[in-house]
Design a protein around this motif. Sequence first.
Motif, PDB file in Angstrom:
ATOM      1  N   PRO A 172      35.411  53.831  37.157  1.00 39.53           N
ATOM      2  CA  PRO A 172      35.329  53.627  39.106  1.00 39.53           C
ATOM      3  C   PRO A 172      36.675  52.823  39.283  1.00 39.53           C
ATOM      4  CG  PRO A 172      33.336  53.414  37.966  1.00 39.53           C
ATOM      5  CD  PRO A 172      34.335  52.541  37.374  1.00 39.53           C
ATOM      6  N   THR A 173      37.389  53.503  40.321  1.00 38.69           N
ATOM      7  CA  THR A 173      38.572  52.489  41.230  1.00 38.69           C
ATOM      8  C   THR A 173      37.844  51.169  41.551  1.00 38.69           C
ATOM      9  OG1 THR A 173      39.477  54.425  41.998  1.00 38.69           O
ATOM     10  CG2 THR A 173      40.177  52.647  43.311  1.00 38.69           C
ATOM     11  N   ALA A 174      36.680  50.997  42.700  1.00 34.64           N
ATOM     12  CA  ALA A 174      35.936  49.505  43.157  1.00 34.64           C
ATOM     13  C   ALA A 174      36.632  49.255  41.638  1.00 34.64           C
ATOM     14  CB  ALA A 174      34.410  50.114  43.530  1.00 34.64           C
ATOM     15  N   HIS A 175      36.636  49.493  40.712  1.00 36.21           N
ATOM     16  CA  HIS A 175      36.361  48.090  39.163  1.00 36.21           C
ATOM     17  C   HIS A 175      37.316  47.879  38.449  1.00 36.21           C
ATOM     18  CE1 HIS A 175      31.452  47.610  40.793  1.00 36.21           C
ATOM     19  NE2 HIS A 175      31.593  48.652  40.275  1.00 36.21           N
ATOM     20  N   GLY A 176      38.421  48.297  39.486  1.00 38.45           N
ATOM     21  CA  GLY A 176      39.636  47.964  38.194  1.00 38.45           C
ATOM     22  C   GLY A 176      40.555  50.001  37.785  1.00 38.45           C
ATOM     23  N   ALA A 177      40.317  50.621  38.286  1.00 36.33           N
ATOM     24  CA  ALA A 177      41.084  51.733  37.703  1.00 36.33           C
ATOM     25  C   ALA A 177      42.262  51.823  37.638  1.00 36.33           C
ATOM     26  CB  ALA A 177      40.384  53.261  38.100  1.00 36.33           C
ATOM     27  N   PRO A 178      42.937  51.931  37.142  1.00 34.43           N
ATOM     28  CA  PRO A 178      42.675  53.100  35.708  1.00 34.43           C
ATOM     29  C   PRO A 178      42.450  51.696  34.381  1.00 34.43           C
ATOM     30  CG  PRO A 178      45.314  52.511  35.770  1.00 34.43           C
ATOM     31  CD  PRO A 178      44.843  52.364  37.468  1.00 34.43           C
ATOM     32  N   LEU A 179      42.676  50.938  34.603  1.00 36.78           N
ATOM     33  CA  LEU A 179      42.223  49.687  33.410  1.00 36.78           C
ATOM     34  C   LEU A 179      42.389  48.363  34.221  1.00 36.78           C
ATOM     35  CD1 LEU A 179      42.661  50.027  30.366  1.00 36.78           C
ATOM     36  CD2 LEU A 179      44.951  48.588  30.341  1.00 36.78           C
ATOM     37  N   ARG A 180      41.153  47.771  33.348  1.00 36.73           N
ATOM     38  CA  ARG A 180      40.440  46.387  33.588  1.00 36.73           C
ATOM     39  C   ARG A 180      40.542  44.959  32.129  1.00 36.73           C
ATOM     40  NH1 ARG A 180      35.255  45.333  36.618  1.00 36.73           N
ATOM     41  NH2 ARG A 180      36.093  42.743  36.408  1.00 36.73           N
ATOM     42  N   VAL A 181      40.519  44.351  32.393  1.00 40.18           N
ATOM     43  CA  VAL A 181      40.307  43.085  31.084  1.00 40.18           C
ATOM     44  C   VAL A 181      38.797  42.972  31.630  1.00 40.18           C
ATOM     45  CG1 VAL A 181      40.952  40.966  29.951  1.00 40.18           C
ATOM     46  CG2 VAL A 181      42.986  42.193  31.713  1.00 40.18           C
ATOM     47  N   VAL A 182      38.151  43.325  29.699  1.00 35.74           N
ATOM     48  CA  VAL A 182      36.516  42.418  30.495  1.00 35.74           C
ATOM     49  C   VAL A 182      36.689  41.730  29.261  1.00 35.74           C
ATOM     50  CG1 VAL A 182      34.594  43.437  29.846  1.00 35.74           C
ATOM     51  CG2 VAL A 182      35.955  44.659  31.025  1.00 35.74           C
ATOM     52  N   VAL A 183      36.344  40.377  29.398  1.00 37.87           N
ATOM     53  CA  VAL A 183      36.107  38.895  28.715  1.00 37.87           C
ATOM     54  C   VAL A 183      34.774  38.377  28.441  1.00 37.87           C
ATOM     55  CG1 VAL A 183      37.249  37.063  28.702  1.00 37.87           C
ATOM     56  CG2 VAL A 183      39.124  38.408  29.644  1.00 37.87           C
ATOM     57  N   PRO A 184      34.545  38.989  27.546  1.00 39.17           N
ATOM     58  CA  PRO A 184      32.581  38.767  27.731  1.00 39.17           C
ATOM     59  C   PRO A 184      32.472  37.466  27.626  1.00 39.17           C
ATOM     60  CG  PRO A 184      33.716  41.130  26.677  1.00 39.17           C
ATOM     61  CD  PRO A 184      34.382  40.289  26.715  1.00 39.17           C
ATOM     62  N   GLY A 185      31.694  36.666  27.998  1.00 31.10           N
ATOM     63  CA  GLY A 185      30.971  35.339  28.010  1.00 31.10           C
ATOM     64  C   GLY A 185      31.713  34.481  29.137  1.00 31.10           C
ATOM     65  N   TRP A 186      32.611  35.007  29.924  1.00 34.32           N
ATOM     66  CA  TRP A 186      33.652  34.278  30.767  1.00 34.32           C
ATOM     67  C   TRP A 186      33.212  34.731  32.653  1.00 34.32           C
ATOM     68  CZ3 TRP A 186      38.408  31.222  29.337  1.00 34.32           C
ATOM     69  CH2 TRP A 186      38.027  30.495  28.451  1.00 34.32           C
ATOM     70  N   ILE A 187      33.445  33.813  32.948  1.00 36.04           N
ATOM     71  CA  ILE A 187      33.398  34.438  34.824  1.00 36.04           C
ATOM     72  C   ILE A 187      34.166  35.172  34.768  1.00 36.04           C
ATOM     73  CG2 ILE A 187      33.463  31.694  35.347  1.00 36.04           C
ATOM     74  CD1 ILE A 187      36.761  31.919  36.660  1.00 36.04           C
ATOM     75  N   GLY A 188      33.228  35.751  36.021  1.00 32.76           N
ATOM     76  CA  GLY A 188      34.446  37.243  36.241  1.00 32.76           C
ATOM     77  C   GLY A 188      35.812  37.590  36.792  1.00 32.76           C
TER      78      GLY A 188
END
Length: 352
Positions: A172-188
């Motif tokens: 979704p646009t609200a969560h970073g579209a078209p692309l976001r990084v996801v770094v599991p285990g680290w601060i958002g």
Amino acid sequence: MLVHQAEPYNAESPPGALVGSITPLDAFYGRNHAPIPRIDPESWRLRVEGLVDRPLELSLEELRHRFGERSVVATLQCAGNRRADLIEVRDIPGQVPWGPGAVSTACWSGASLADVLAEARVRPEAAHIAFTGADLSQQAEPPQPFGGSVPVAKATSSEVLLAWSMNGQPLPTAHGAPLRVVVPGWIGARSVKWLQCVTALAEPSDNYFQSEYSVLPPEADPHRAKPGDGITLGPITIHCAILQPGKDARLPSGPTEITGFALAGDNRTVARVDVTADHGNTWTRADLDPPENPWTWQHWRTTLTLPPGGIELIARAWDSTAAVQPESPATVWNPRGYANEAAAHLHITCRP
């Protein structure tokens, strides 16, 4: 959603949305430092540059076709989660008063960042990978896009993704579209949204938000702090929350189910959760769900027989390294209100 700010949009998930293993898209928390940008996915390009032998410029279609899709279930948590507990100890002006809901879990899908970096041929002298988003924040002086970095060792771990999908749907646009990084285990904050650029560096990012997300000493003035004055945040610290009963609930005395979740952070897992209703004189070990992987929350539950009157429930978690949460938020208070790893406290009243 509990909306703290409309612009920039900052809202935490309601407790009912946190009881399942996956958070629905419309209940996933939102943390922003600037207005949400609207990006044309057709004209958007990702740049990979810096200390690399082969700089890249990739469209979303090129990313999808040149790199295999991977998926990972991961919990993201704002570094300021449960700041409200710290504000009760001492005021923290100018910061969002997050309760326990600045945390959510999704199934993320996209390209492995390690694969993209391998194609760009990161040079040996590169020690950090920086991310730059499209959201221009006025919080920095002068204004700059949100960004930050992680060490190369984390960036090239198999769980770190350049995500274009969330819970099986387009991001979704609200969560970073078209692309976001996801770094599991680290601060958002290190899972940068609306990603524009990935840069290999010899030093950590000089982006304002790389050092802003740091824990300062209690006596520090956050408005005068310089990079290096605090402890820069990376891996999530151990966390625990009580979901049921709700805050200030009025319940009948007697057997009462207590439920919640705990999150260890980085590649650790939660090993144990203890709950007390008598100020720590006795502790009951809760039943704890196994983790799906090291980067997700774990739900827990127990039943306590509660007497009539006012009750303070306390839940504390232990991680797989035997680290345990401190009991009082006062022991971890800091002037930006980050990394509240204190045990969860909840006040309720039981009727006779």
